[in-house]
Design an enzyme around this catalytic site. Structure first.
Site, PDB file in Angstrom:
ATOM      1  N   GLY A 153      29.202  36.502  38.949  1.00 45.14           N
ATOM      2  CA  GLY A 153      28.822  37.055  37.654  1.00 45.14           C
ATOM      3  C   GLY A 153      29.376  38.449  37.434  1.00 45.14           C
ATOM      4  O   GLY A 153      29.816  38.795  36.335  1.00 45.14           O
ATOM      5  N   ASP A 154      29.378  39.259  38.490  1.00 46.77           N
ATOM      6  CA  ASP A 154      29.939  40.605  38.384  1.00 46.77           C
ATOM      7  C   ASP A 154      31.440  40.546  38.155  1.00 46.77           C
ATOM      8  O   ASP A 154      32.000  41.331  37.380  1.00 46.77           O
ATOM      9  CB  ASP A 154      29.632  41.404  39.642  1.00 46.77           C
ATOM     10  CG  ASP A 154      28.139  41.561  39.885  1.00 46.77           C
ATOM     11  OD1 ASP A 154      27.376  41.519  38.901  1.00 46.77           O
ATOM     12  OD2 ASP A 154      27.746  41.721  41.050  1.00 46.77           O
TER      13      ASP A 154
END
Length: 307
Positions: free
Chosen positions: A253-254
């Site tokens: 996600g990052d």
């Protein structure tokens, strides 16, 4: 001329343990691996954006300790400008990460440490870093008031705003009105909208809830199913990229958020920026670690060229 990406978030030292399963309460099991490295959603996103070619400023608070030294060494190595307060009274944050050594799936406990004390006033003190950027990104590992202040400064300066509501918690509707993009994953979208997200149609319904809160665009990440870019004018499924066997998903996600911000900052339209972000995330999950897994721009461009 505005350029680059400003990110407000936290740094933590990631302590990652690999094993076949999580132990039960009171149980001890043998693991298959251990690693320590730089982490924290905001810092990971900063590394991802910097490796994707963006000029990056990172806003945070760390302790005056060994983990803090790791943080500063990480940012220096990646060319990230640190607008960070050293806090002698609190430790730098840390995170326990369990990684399944077969599937790469993860479970995480984060203790923000000094970053839990970031205030709206701290953010106002470095407003110049936000107003000079093309894109501003924040999450919810630091206090909500600090995130809201960063979004307010960015919106007032005409900076594109990305709000990654992770870890998910209810926030004032005033925050959503400051967001050009909100970027939850399926579970975060479900918690924030009350709609379980198990399909693209579910994601569209959740996206409509965000739009009703006056978000510009909902960009909901769907793991191996890619992402949904959902606005009032379009609803586009962005497929995932298969860059190889999945090793670890903790930083995916990052990686996606950092890549999306970097692509927007260099002028890519939202659909192409989301595709770039999906390719970057697809590479990241083939490598162990969080920040160390972030690929370089040339690697992402090569994957995009292969289709």
């Amino acid at each position: 001329m505005k350029q680059g990406v400003a990110i407000l978030g936290i740094f933590v030292a990631d302590l990652a343990f690999r094993a076949g399963r999580m132990p039960a309460i009171g149980e001890t099991i043998a693991g298959s691996g251990f690693a320590m490295g730089p982490g924290g959603k905001g810092s990971n996103q900063a590394v991802a954006a910097a490796r994707a070619g963006a000029k990056v400023s990172f806003i945070s608070r760390i302790g005056a300790d060994d983990f803090g030294a790791v943080a500063r060494a990480t940012w220096q190595r990646e060319g990230i400008v640190a607008r960070v307060v050293d806090d002698a009274s609190r430790p730098t944050g840390a995170a326990f990460i369990y990684v399944n050594d077969t599937t790469g799936e993860n479970a995480i406990i984060v203790v923000p440490g000094a970053a839990a004390a970031i205030t709206a006033e701290d953010v106002s003190a470095v407003a110049d870093a936000i107003t000079a950027a093309a894109v501003f990104v924040t999450q919810l590992e630091q206090p909500v008031a600090a995130a809201q202040r960063g979004l307010e400064i960015a919106r007032g300066a005409g900076v594109t705003t990305i709000f990654n509501p992770a870890p998910a918690e209810p926030v004032p509707d005033a925050i959503y009105r400051l967001c050009d993009y909100v970027t939850p994953n399926e579970s975060e979208a479900a918690l924030l909208t009350g709609i379980p997200v198990t399909s693209l149609d579910d994601a569209r319904r959740a996206g409509d809830v965000f739009l009703s809160r006056r978000v510009g665009t909902a960009l909901i990440t769907l793991g191996e199913n890619g992402a949904l870019l959902h606005s009032r004018s379009q609803s586009l499924h962005v497929p995932a990229f298969n860059a190889g066997p999945v090793v670890e998903t903790a930083g995916a996600g990052d990686a996606f958020n950092g890549g999306f911000a970097a692509a927007l900052a260099r002028g890519e339209p939202p659909d192409r920026a989301a595709r770039f972000a999906s390719a970057l995330a697809g590479i990241s999950v083939t490598r162990p670690g969080t920040a160390p897994s972030m690929p370089m721009l040339a690697e992402v461009e090569a994957l995009l060229a292969r289709g």
